[in-house]
Motif scaffolding. Structure first.
Motif, PDB file in Angstrom:
ATOM      1  N   ARG A  36       2.298   3.238  -1.462  1.00  0.00           N
ATOM      2  CA  ARG A  36       1.077   3.922  -1.063  1.00  0.00           C
ATOM      3  C   ARG A  36       1.343   4.680   0.240  1.00  0.00           C
ATOM      4  O   ARG A  36       1.982   4.144   1.149  1.00  0.00           O
ATOM      5  CB  ARG A  36      -0.054   2.912  -0.868  1.00  0.00           C
ATOM      6  CG  ARG A  36      -1.414   3.534  -0.722  1.00  0.00           C
ATOM      7  CD  ARG A  36      -2.510   2.470  -0.740  1.00  0.00           C
ATOM      8  NE  ARG A  36      -2.574   1.771  -2.017  1.00  0.00           N
ATOM      9  CZ  ARG A  36      -3.547   0.921  -2.344  1.00  0.00           C
ATOM     10  NH1 ARG A  36      -4.536   0.690  -1.486  1.00  0.00           N
ATOM     11  NH2 ARG A  36      -3.530   0.314  -3.505  1.00  0.00           N
ATOM     12  N   TYR A  39      -6.868   6.595  -3.012  1.00  0.00           N
ATOM     13  CA  TYR A  39      -7.689   5.487  -2.560  1.00  0.00           C
ATOM     14  C   TYR A  39      -8.441   5.878  -1.282  1.00  0.00           C
ATOM     15  O   TYR A  39      -7.832   6.367  -0.315  1.00  0.00           O
ATOM     16  CB  TYR A  39      -6.836   4.260  -2.252  1.00  0.00           C
ATOM     17  CG  TYR A  39      -6.164   3.671  -3.459  1.00  0.00           C
ATOM     18  CD1 TYR A  39      -4.894   4.076  -3.842  1.00  0.00           C
ATOM     19  CD2 TYR A  39      -6.812   2.702  -4.222  1.00  0.00           C
ATOM     20  CE1 TYR A  39      -4.273   3.532  -4.954  1.00  0.00           C
ATOM     21  CE2 TYR A  39      -6.201   2.153  -5.335  1.00  0.00           C
ATOM     22  CZ  TYR A  39      -4.935   2.574  -5.694  1.00  0.00           C
ATOM     23  OH  TYR A  39      -4.324   2.032  -6.800  1.00  0.00           O
ATOM     24  N   TRP A  72     -10.571  -0.811   1.210  1.00  0.00           N
ATOM     25  CA  TRP A  72     -10.060   0.154   0.240  1.00  0.00           C
ATOM     26  C   TRP A  72     -11.036   0.341  -0.918  1.00  0.00           C
ATOM     27  O   TRP A  72     -11.670  -0.620  -1.360  1.00  0.00           O
ATOM     28  CB  TRP A  72      -8.731  -0.339  -0.329  1.00  0.00           C
ATOM     29  CG  TRP A  72      -7.662  -0.482   0.708  1.00  0.00           C
ATOM     30  CD1 TRP A  72      -7.384  -1.585   1.450  1.00  0.00           C
ATOM     31  CD2 TRP A  72      -6.749   0.529   1.129  1.00  0.00           C
ATOM     32  NE1 TRP A  72      -6.337  -1.330   2.310  1.00  0.00           N
ATOM     33  CE2 TRP A  72      -5.928  -0.032   2.133  1.00  0.00           C
ATOM     34  CE3 TRP A  72      -6.524   1.859   0.759  1.00  0.00           C
ATOM     35  CZ2 TRP A  72      -4.903   0.681   2.766  1.00  0.00           C
ATOM     36  CZ3 TRP A  72      -5.505   2.560   1.373  1.00  0.00           C
ATOM     37  CH2 TRP A  72      -4.713   1.973   2.373  1.00  0.00           C
ATOM     38  N   TYR A  98     -10.169   4.919   2.135  1.00  0.00           N
ATOM     39  CA  TYR A  98      -9.767   3.953   3.167  1.00  0.00           C
ATOM     40  C   TYR A  98     -10.721   4.081   4.340  1.00  0.00           C
ATOM     41  O   TYR A  98     -11.001   5.199   4.802  1.00  0.00           O
ATOM     42  CB  TYR A  98      -8.333   4.282   3.590  1.00  0.00           C
ATOM     43  CG  TYR A  98      -7.851   3.633   4.859  1.00  0.00           C
ATOM     44  CD1 TYR A  98      -7.841   4.331   6.059  1.00  0.00           C
ATOM     45  CD2 TYR A  98      -7.370   2.324   4.849  1.00  0.00           C
ATOM     46  CE1 TYR A  98      -7.382   3.751   7.221  1.00  0.00           C
ATOM     47  CE2 TYR A  98      -6.905   1.737   6.011  1.00  0.00           C
ATOM     48  CZ  TYR A  98      -6.903   2.451   7.191  1.00  0.00           C
ATOM     49  OH  TYR A  98      -6.452   1.872   8.340  1.00  0.00           O
ATOM     50  N   GLN A 138     -11.629   1.586  -5.016  1.00  0.00           N
ATOM     51  CA  GLN A 138     -10.980   1.140  -6.250  1.00  0.00           C
ATOM     52  C   GLN A 138      -9.926   2.121  -6.744  1.00  0.00           C
ATOM     53  O   GLN A 138      -9.102   1.783  -7.596  1.00  0.00           O
ATOM     54  CB  GLN A 138     -12.025   0.915  -7.346  1.00  0.00           C
ATOM     55  CG  GLN A 138     -12.526   2.181  -8.037  1.00  0.00           C
ATOM     56  CD  GLN A 138     -13.575   2.932  -7.234  1.00  0.00           C
ATOM     57  OE1 GLN A 138     -13.884   2.575  -6.090  1.00  0.00           O
ATOM     58  NE2 GLN A 138     -14.132   3.981  -7.834  1.00  0.00           N
ATOM     59  N   GLY A 139      -9.939   3.326  -6.206  1.00  0.00           N
ATOM     60  CA  GLY A 139      -8.956   4.330  -6.582  1.00  0.00           C
ATOM     61  C   GLY A 139      -9.481   5.279  -7.640  1.00  0.00           C
ATOM     62  O   GLY A 139     -10.250   4.883  -8.518  1.00  0.00           O
TER      63      GLY A 139
END
Length: 115
Positions: free
Chosen positions: A43, A92, A105, A94, A107-108
């Motif tokens: 990431r 993601y 974070w 942040y 969940q994307g």
């Protein structure tokens, strides 16, 4: 309780644009931003923005991506232009909470750029 709701991912051709949004709730956040993770890779930071509007970008997106935030709505945006296949990743949201500087974070959301 901190909640992050992301939206805006999708599939786009190279050279196209997408805009990601992340609505945060449950606290006050000193830093908001975006990371991404491509398959088989770590990431990585994409961009962050502070409450006062100071921004930070990874070099490969400078001039193409723009991060912004609406402090009244606790929402952070990522406008992505001139997208490249190498931008394909899960993005993601942040945030860093002002109370204790813990980070959280989303969940994307998948961004896929086809060549």
């Amino acid at each position: 309780q901190v909640q992050l709701v992301e939206s805006g991912g999708g599939v786009v051709q190279a050279g196209g644009s997408l805009k990601l949004s992340c609505a945060a709730s449950g606290s006050i956040f000193v830093i908001m931003g975006w990371y991404r993770q491509a398959p088989g890779k770590q990431r990585e930071l994409v961009a962050t923005i502070t409450t006062s509007g100071n921004t930070n970008y990874r070099d490969s997106v400078k001039g193409r991506f723009t991060i912004s935030r609406d402090n009244g709505k606790d929402t952070v945006y990522l406008q992505m232009n001139s997208l490249k296949p190498e931008d394909t990743a899960v993005y993601y949201c942040y945030v860093v909470r002002r109370l204790d500087f813990n980070n959280y974070w989303g969940q994307g959301t998948q961004v896929t750029v086809s060549s």
